[in-house]
Design a protein around this motif. Sequence first.
Motif, PDB file in Angstrom:
ATOM      1  N   SER A 183     121.716  -8.824  32.501  1.00 34.61           N
ATOM      2  CA  SER A 183     123.425  -8.340  32.891  1.00 34.61           C
ATOM      3  C   SER A 183     123.935  -8.710  31.530  1.00 34.61           C
ATOM      4  O   SER A 183     124.894  -7.751  30.885  1.00 34.61           O
ATOM      5  N   VAL A 184     123.695  -9.791  30.689  1.00 31.96           N
ATOM      6  CA  VAL A 184     124.599 -10.057  29.641  1.00 31.96           C
ATOM      7  C   VAL A 184     124.125  -9.004  28.476  1.00 31.96           C
ATOM      8  O   VAL A 184     124.926  -8.579  27.828  1.00 31.96           O
ATOM      9  N   ALA A 185     122.918  -8.685  28.628  1.00 27.87           N
ATOM     10  CA  ALA A 185     122.370  -7.744  27.383  1.00 27.87           C
ATOM     11  C   ALA A 185     123.262  -6.236  27.673  1.00 27.87           C
ATOM     12  O   ALA A 185     123.702  -5.596  26.614  1.00 27.87           O
TER      13      ALA A 185
ATOM     14  N   ASP B 126     125.807  -5.820  29.400  1.00 29.39           N
ATOM     15  CA  ASP B 126     127.438  -5.654  29.232  1.00 29.39           C
ATOM     16  C   ASP B 126     127.922  -6.044  27.660  1.00 29.39           C
ATOM     17  O   ASP B 126     128.979  -5.852  27.428  1.00 29.39           O
ATOM     18  N   TYR B 127     127.271  -7.286  27.253  1.00 32.71           N
ATOM     19  CA  TYR B 127     127.754  -7.790  25.999  1.00 32.71           C
ATOM     20  C   TYR B 127     127.100  -7.349  24.794  1.00 32.71           C
ATOM     21  O   TYR B 127     127.304  -7.896  23.594  1.00 32.71           O
ATOM     22  N   GLY B 128     125.577  -6.945  24.813  1.00 33.05           N
ATOM     23  CA  GLY B 128     124.744  -6.994  23.830  1.00 33.05           C
ATOM     24  C   GLY B 128     123.786  -7.942  23.687  1.00 33.05           C
ATOM     25  O   GLY B 128     123.808  -8.978  24.151  1.00 33.05           O
ATOM     26  N   PHE B 129     122.456  -7.479  23.195  1.00 33.72           N
ATOM     27  CA  PHE B 129     121.316  -8.501  23.219  1.00 33.72           C
ATOM     28  C   PHE B 129     121.659  -9.473  22.224  1.00 33.72           C
ATOM     29  O   PHE B 129     121.254 -10.724  22.664  1.00 33.72           O
ATOM     30  N   GLU B 130     122.612  -9.546  21.385  1.00 28.47           N
ATOM     31  CA  GLU B 130     122.921 -10.688  20.526  1.00 28.47           C
ATOM     32  C   GLU B 130     123.573 -11.743  21.213  1.00 28.47           C
ATOM     33  O   GLU B 130     123.625 -12.790  20.877  1.00 28.47           O
ATOM     34  N   ARG B 131     124.022 -11.569  22.562  1.00 27.59           N
ATOM     35  CA  ARG B 131     124.892 -12.696  23.248  1.00 27.59           C
ATOM     36  C   ARG B 131     124.046 -13.185  24.407  1.00 27.59           C
ATOM     37  O   ARG B 131     124.607 -14.055  25.154  1.00 27.59           O
TER      38      ARG B 131
ATOM     39  N   PHE C  85     121.899 -15.492  24.767  1.00 24.77           N
ATOM     40  CA  PHE C  85     121.757 -17.082  24.827  1.00 24.77           C
ATOM     41  C   PHE C  85     123.186 -17.555  24.485  1.00 24.77           C
ATOM     42  O   PHE C  85     123.543 -18.571  25.180  1.00 24.77           O
ATOM     43  N   ALA C  86     124.037 -17.016  23.736  1.00 25.36           N
ATOM     44  CA  ALA C  86     125.203 -17.530  23.461  1.00 25.36           C
ATOM     45  C   ALA C  86     126.065 -17.593  24.779  1.00 25.36           C
ATOM     46  O   ALA C  86     126.841 -18.477  25.138  1.00 25.36           O
ATOM     47  N   ARG C  87     126.083 -16.450  25.531  1.00 25.56           N
ATOM     48  CA  ARG C  87     126.712 -16.390  26.744  1.00 25.56           C
ATOM     49  C   ARG C  87     126.418 -17.645  27.654  1.00 25.56           C
ATOM     50  O   ARG C  87     127.245 -18.211  28.456  1.00 25.56           O
ATOM     51  N   GLN C  88     125.002 -17.934  27.798  1.00 29.12           N
ATOM     52  CA  GLN C  88     124.679 -19.054  28.710  1.00 29.12           C
ATOM     53  C   GLN C  88     125.029 -20.180  28.238  1.00 29.12           C
ATOM     54  O   GLN C  88     125.367 -21.396  28.735  1.00 29.12           O
ATOM     55  N   ILE C  89     125.151 -20.488  26.595  1.00 25.84           N
ATOM     56  CA  ILE C  89     125.654 -21.698  26.025  1.00 25.84           C
ATOM     57  C   ILE C  89     126.951 -21.731  26.586  1.00 25.84           C
ATOM     58  O   ILE C  89     127.487 -22.859  26.893  1.00 25.84           O
ATOM     59  N   GLU C  90     127.991 -20.886  26.668  1.00 27.50           N
ATOM     60  CA  GLU C  90     129.368 -20.799  26.974  1.00 27.50           C
ATOM     61  C   GLU C  90     129.364 -21.286  28.369  1.00 27.50           C
ATOM     62  O   GLU C  90     130.305 -22.105  28.720  1.00 27.50           O
TER      63      GLU C  90
ATOM     64  N   ALA D  56     119.003 -12.793  15.261  1.00 28.52           N
ATOM     65  CA  ALA D  56     120.557 -12.541  15.581  1.00 28.52           C
ATOM     66  C   ALA D  56     121.038 -13.169  17.192  1.00 28.52           C
ATOM     67  O   ALA D  56     121.975 -14.033  16.731  1.00 28.52           O
ATOM     68  N   ASN D  57     120.223 -13.159  18.134  1.00 31.89           N
ATOM     69  CA  ASN D  57     120.872 -13.759  19.292  1.00 31.89           C
ATOM     70  C   ASN D  57     120.741 -15.329  19.072  1.00 31.89           C
ATOM     71  O   ASN D  57     121.404 -16.039  19.791  1.00 31.89           O
ATOM     72  N   VAL D  58     119.688 -15.815  18.641  1.00 29.88           N
ATOM     73  CA  VAL D  58     119.509 -17.314  18.219  1.00 29.88           C
ATOM     74  C   VAL D  58     120.666 -17.749  17.562  1.00 29.88           C
ATOM     75  O   VAL D  58     121.533 -18.823  17.806  1.00 29.88           O
ATOM     76  N   ILE D  59     120.968 -17.359  16.365  1.00 28.86           N
ATOM     77  CA  ILE D  59     121.952 -17.630  15.449  1.00 28.86           C
ATOM     78  C   ILE D  59     123.327 -17.604  16.182  1.00 28.86           C
ATOM     79  O   ILE D  59     124.231 -18.223  16.220  1.00 28.86           O
TER      80      ILE D  59
END
Length: 195
Positions: free
Chosen positions: A96-98, A100-105, A107-112, A131-134
Amino acid sequence: MSGVHDTAAVRTVERVLDDAVALHQRVRAQSLEAVARAADLITSSYRAGGKVLVFGNGGSAADAQHFAAELVGRFERDRPGMAAVALTTDACVLTSVANDYGFERIFARQIEALGRAGDVAVAISTSGGSANVIEAVREAVSRGLHTVALTGRNGGALGGMVQVHINVPHDTTCRIQEVHMTLLHAICEIVERAN
């Protein structure tokens, strides 16, 4: 199977083991303070009621899940479970995050959503350039999480972004991953003994 094939296969196994041992020895010869510092950050976070959020792609995703399992379950001794979440495991969240927001997000969305100041984000990337880890480390830093990265090659951009950088200076992904798992086990042992 003929003896020729058996001999070639055995030589392959010997070469793989020799390469793995040599890289472990190379890493052992460099400063291992970063591994101890990573374990200390995690121990301190647990003592303050924090948790570990760990993530990576492909084989590093498997390492993240393995590491989280050792902390939540047990490593070598029975003790209370320690809070750790591999951000690689929930297919519904990831897709769902990939979407709606792109694969780069992913992990970031889960951190958020899950990360709190004082938690520890453990990023695993053999290239140091995922990129997604960064993006997830950027999010973690902005939210006051402690940050640890396990990388390979020259550490890439990721190595310079974190509080504790553990680098395995090699170019072959599988060899880097083998050492990463050994170092993650060392962290588990230190943290388990301290809690």
